[in-house]
Design an enzyme around this catalytic site. Structure first.
Site, mmCIF file in Angstrom:
data_model
loop_
_atom_site.group_PDB
_atom_site.id
_atom_site.type_symbol
_atom_site.label_atom_id
_atom_site.label_comp_id
_atom_site.label_asym_id
_atom_site.label_seq_id
_atom_site.Cartn_x
_atom_site.Cartn_y
_atom_site.Cartn_z
ATOM 1 N N GLU A 233 3.716 -35.048 21.996
ATOM 2 C CA GLU A 233 3.232 -34.563 23.286
ATOM 3 C C GLU A 233 1.703 -34.669 23.394
ATOM 4 O OE1 GLU A 233 5.614 -33.124 21.517
ATOM 5 O OE2 GLU A 233 7.311 -33.363 22.869
ATOM 6 N N HIS B 28 14.402 -24.559 25.127
ATOM 7 C CA HIS B 28 14.688 -25.378 26.307
ATOM 8 C C HIS B 28 14.743 -24.485 27.541
ATOM 9 C CE1 HIS B 28 16.278 -27.701 22.899
ATOM 10 N NE2 HIS B 28 16.045 -28.774 23.606
#
Lengths: 324, 454
Positions: free
Chosen positions: A60, A129
């Site tokens: 990321e 998540h």
């Protein structure tokens, strides 16, 4: 007008902007051939090719760091972070670099980048998540934070974000990616950043929400109507910059405010909204500002229905406030 | 800064994996310094990336920079219980010997020939002297309390100027921390430099950043951050942008030895390697990250060897040899522009002073070590060579220095008259437009300031 899900509206917005402006590039994990794990970038790789839609290595910080480099060079990158729960390795790049570039260079260097990332629970995704980390980013001068809750807003706010000269964190409520359908104007239009939306008008209390909590607030408002309480619902849409005016106007009218958000209650963005109301409209209040939020725990798996604010908890908060 | 039209080595990069045959007769030959070496190189790795990687092997040095660049003296006062060094990762012990053109004695090494014109040599020398002079003068200003902070580059002038000179005006510079001299070499005006250091109005950052954090768009010199390593992915992404746009330019991205430990080092090099984007990562390995020495930063024998993991050539140069740095950077930038992908260059040098004006290096390293590196002074080395070649006289040198002192004095005097940035500027440039919240805070503050009793 076309009927679309929130996800389709995002895909439509991306396609439109990539066709309109060849500086726009998409990059991230699985965004190419696979079309993104939620399919938000479906078909873009085929249409625009691998130089415009880039599958990146799995890092990321690298996705955001290289996107910043592209933006410095003159492109308009739209990186995707697959889940906002995975955004933290890029926190440094977002906070220390993207958000400060304009200020530290007096406008010589800017980062017109829109980071797309799904947020929120409701998909049984457990700790990693499901989170709603908007408050971390809202605390960063130089970064805009946007959360749509309808298909029309998703497209219009996305187009406005991509065209914004500053970095925007565009957070997509994944719980309502597919189950929210609505009319979306075809072709080009924008919804301005920094403007809240009045979802439903009312006179007794104001519900302030964003993302997947907007439909929850609407449902609660509907139930309250049955109780004889008229509730106004606001969709903040843009966390930063915040449309204080619309919120304050509503609260001054109704005299009661409940802020609804998924993130842990303490220091969530609802705390800021509560403070703004207290600072600027306390004399209009009939009772304390209430917050209905996630708990100060990591996001749970099995008991996520308990963790997430629902219409019952919101309705109860309004009931308590009416009886105050 | 090199322009394509100026004299210098041929533009095209030597084909990776093969040493370029040097033309002789361009200028007078220097004497070989130090011991003879064969000059043969070994490469031709059989891996699929062999052709690319081969460029990491280079002419052998006949100078005395040791394998780990440290010289003979001990590095650290506290030897501690350092783990034993990992075995040489590569079977070929010559592979990461630092490339050298000018030996420590100021003469060309045995197999080197002079390729640079006298004008180019003087240009490099001027760039290096300017950093040295600036360092002295600016540190004085700091000690007098006229600027708040300063970070010197003393001892690293060859790595800075050699690499800067290899970049064209069209190339972008992504600096780390100790690359003020790169901007100066590219023509960053001294009055802006001094204004930035003083934190005054009249320069883009308007006192928002600490001294030594420059931003100079006109020179394609990206705004500097204090965070270690974050700029590495920027360089990779910027180069990817050039690739997408089909530009014939490259990015010269800088980092220090400490940054090679950061996750952004891995991200930046990995992305650049996968994309084969036109970027040269130049690591100034100055042996120290504040108080932490190189051998506590990594168990690798070199930084250059890390390039293997990213499928790009790794090159080690004597970072105190401006010609070696210049040539290797030039070669790597040429390769990048012509589609040959990224390169990692490790320039072995030494931070002779503290990390910054706030640091006391005697707390963690020996005087002997510093003295060893003082003997390898990059400015002195080039000066000796230029005098030997008849390119520079002492008179010229003194004149050069005097002129720089004059220029700096003018810039410094001018800055004394500058004002602090306006209060309003605090609230500008957060976003393109001032938000309602910021406007509120701005007007609230100004109201307070204007109404408070004096």
């Amino acid at each position: 007008m076309a009927t679309m899900t929130l996800l389709q509206a995002i895909n439509d917005g991306l396609r439109l902007e990539m066709g309109r402006d060849d500086r726009v590039v998409v990059l991230g994990e699985d965004v190419g051939l696979n079309g993104g794990v939620f399919r938000a970038t479906q078909g873009l790789f085929e249409e625009f090719g691998g130089d415009r839609v880039m599958d990146t290595p799995l890092a990321e910080s690298g996705i955001i760091g290289t996107a910043i480099g592209m933006a410095l060079y003159g492109l308009v990158p739209v990186p995707e972070i697959q889940f906002s729960d995975f955004i933290y390795p890029a926190f440094d790049q977002i906070v220390s670099e993207a958000a400060k570039m304009r200020y530290r260079s007096g406008g010589e260097f800017t980062v017109p980048m829109t980071i797309r990332t799904p947020i929120g629970g409701g998909i049984r995704g457990g700790h990693y998540h499901s989170q709603s980390p908007e408050a971390y980013f809202a605390h960063t001068p130089g970064l805009k934070v946007v959360v749509p809750s309808t298909p029309e807003d998703a497209k219009g706010l996305l187009l406005a974000s991509i065209r914004d000269p500053d970095p925007v964190l565009f957070m997509e409520p994944k719980a309502i990616y597919r189950n929210t359908k609505g009319e979306v104007p075809e072709g080009d239009f924008t919804v301005p950043l920094g403007k809240a939306r009045i979802v439903r008008e009312g006179t007794d209390a104001t519900l302030v929400a964003w993302g997947a909590m907007v439909p929850v607030a609407e449902k609660a408002a509907e139930a309250c109507a049955g109780d004889g309480v008229s509730v106004e619902v606001l969709d903040v849409r843009s966390i930063i910059p915040l449309d204080e005016e619309t919120i304050l106007e509503s609260v001054k009218k109704t005299g009661r405010a409940v802020v609804v958000y998924e993130a842990p209650k303490s220091c969530g963005f609802g705390a800021e909204i509560s403070a703004v109301i207290a600072e600027k409209a306390i004399e209009y209040l009939e009772g304390p500002i209430a917050r209905v939020a996630g708990f100060d725990t990591p996001f749970p798996y099995t008991l996520e229905h308990m963790y997430l604010p629902d219409d019952g908890r919101v309705r109860q908060a309004i009931k308590d406030l009416m009886e105050f | 800064m090199r322009d394509d039209s100026t004299a210098g080595p041929p533009r095209q990069a030597a084909s990776p994996g093969r040493p370029k045959k040097k033309e002789s007769g361009n200028s007078s030959r220097g004497r070989a310094g130090g011991s003879k070496s064969s000059g043969k190189k070994s490469s031709g790795r059989s891996s699929k990336n062999g052709a690319r990687r081969g460029a990491s092997a280079n002419r052998r040095s006949s100078g005395s920079v040791s394998k780990n660049g440290k010289g003979a003296t001990s590095r650290s006062k506290s030897a501690g219980a350092a783990a034993p060094k990992a075995k040489e990762a590569d079977a070929d012990p010559q592979r990461f010997r630092p490339v050298q053109v000018l030996g420590e004695d100021g003469h060309l090494v045995s197999d080197a020939t002079l390729e640079e014109t006298p004008a180019m040599l003087l240009d490099l020398y001027r760039g290096m002297v300017k950093i040295r002079v600036l360092d002295g003068r600016m540190l004085n200003l700091q000690r007098q309390g006229r600027i708040g902070f300063y970070g010197q580059s003393t001892g690293q002038e060859a790595a800075i100027v050699g690499s800067a000179a290899a970049a064209t005006k069209e190339d972008w510079i992504v600096p780390a921390l100790r690359e003020m001299g790169v901007a100066v070499y590219r023509g960053y005006p001294l009055n802006l430099l001094v204004t930035q250091l003083a934190g005054k109005a009249g320069e883009v950052s308007q006192g928002r950043q600490m001294p030594c954090h420059f931003s100079w768009r006109a020179g394609k010199f990206v705004s500097m951050s204090s965070v270690i390593g974050t700029q590495i992915p920027h360089a990779a992404g910027m180069a990817r942008g050039m690739q997408i746009r089909g530009e014939q330019s490259a990015v010269l991205g800088f980092l220090g030895d400490g940054a090679t430990s950061s996750s952004d080092f891995h991200c930046g090099l990995n992305f650049a390697g996968v994309w084969r984007s036109p970027v040269v990562f130049l690591c100034q390995n100055n042996q120290w990250a504040i108080s932490v020495p190189f051998d506590k930063q990594t168990a690798s024998d070199s930084i250059a060897v890390k390039a293997d993991a990213y499928g790009m050539p790794g090159v080690r140069v004597d970072g105190n040899d401006v010609l070696a740095v210049y040539r290797e950077t030039h070669k790597a930038l040429g390769r990048a522009r012509s589609g040959g992908g990224p390169t990692l260059i490790e320039a072995l040098t030494y931070r002779r002073t503290g990390h910054s004006s706030s640091d006391d290096p005697t707390r963690y390293r020996s005087d002997e070590e510093v003295a060893t590196w003082e003997k390898r002074d990059p400015v002195e080395r080039l000066r000796r060579f230029l005098e030997f070649e008849g390119v520079l006289t002492k008179g010229q040198h003194d004149e050069m220095e005097e002129e720089m002192h004059r220029e700096i004095s003018e810039a410094t005097q001018a800055v004394e008259k500058l004002e602090d940035p306006a209060a309003e500027s605090l609230f500008e440039d957060v976003f393109a437009d001032v938000t309602a919240q910021l406007e509120d805070q701005r007007s609230g503050y100004l109201h307070y300031r204007n109404s408070k009793p004096s």
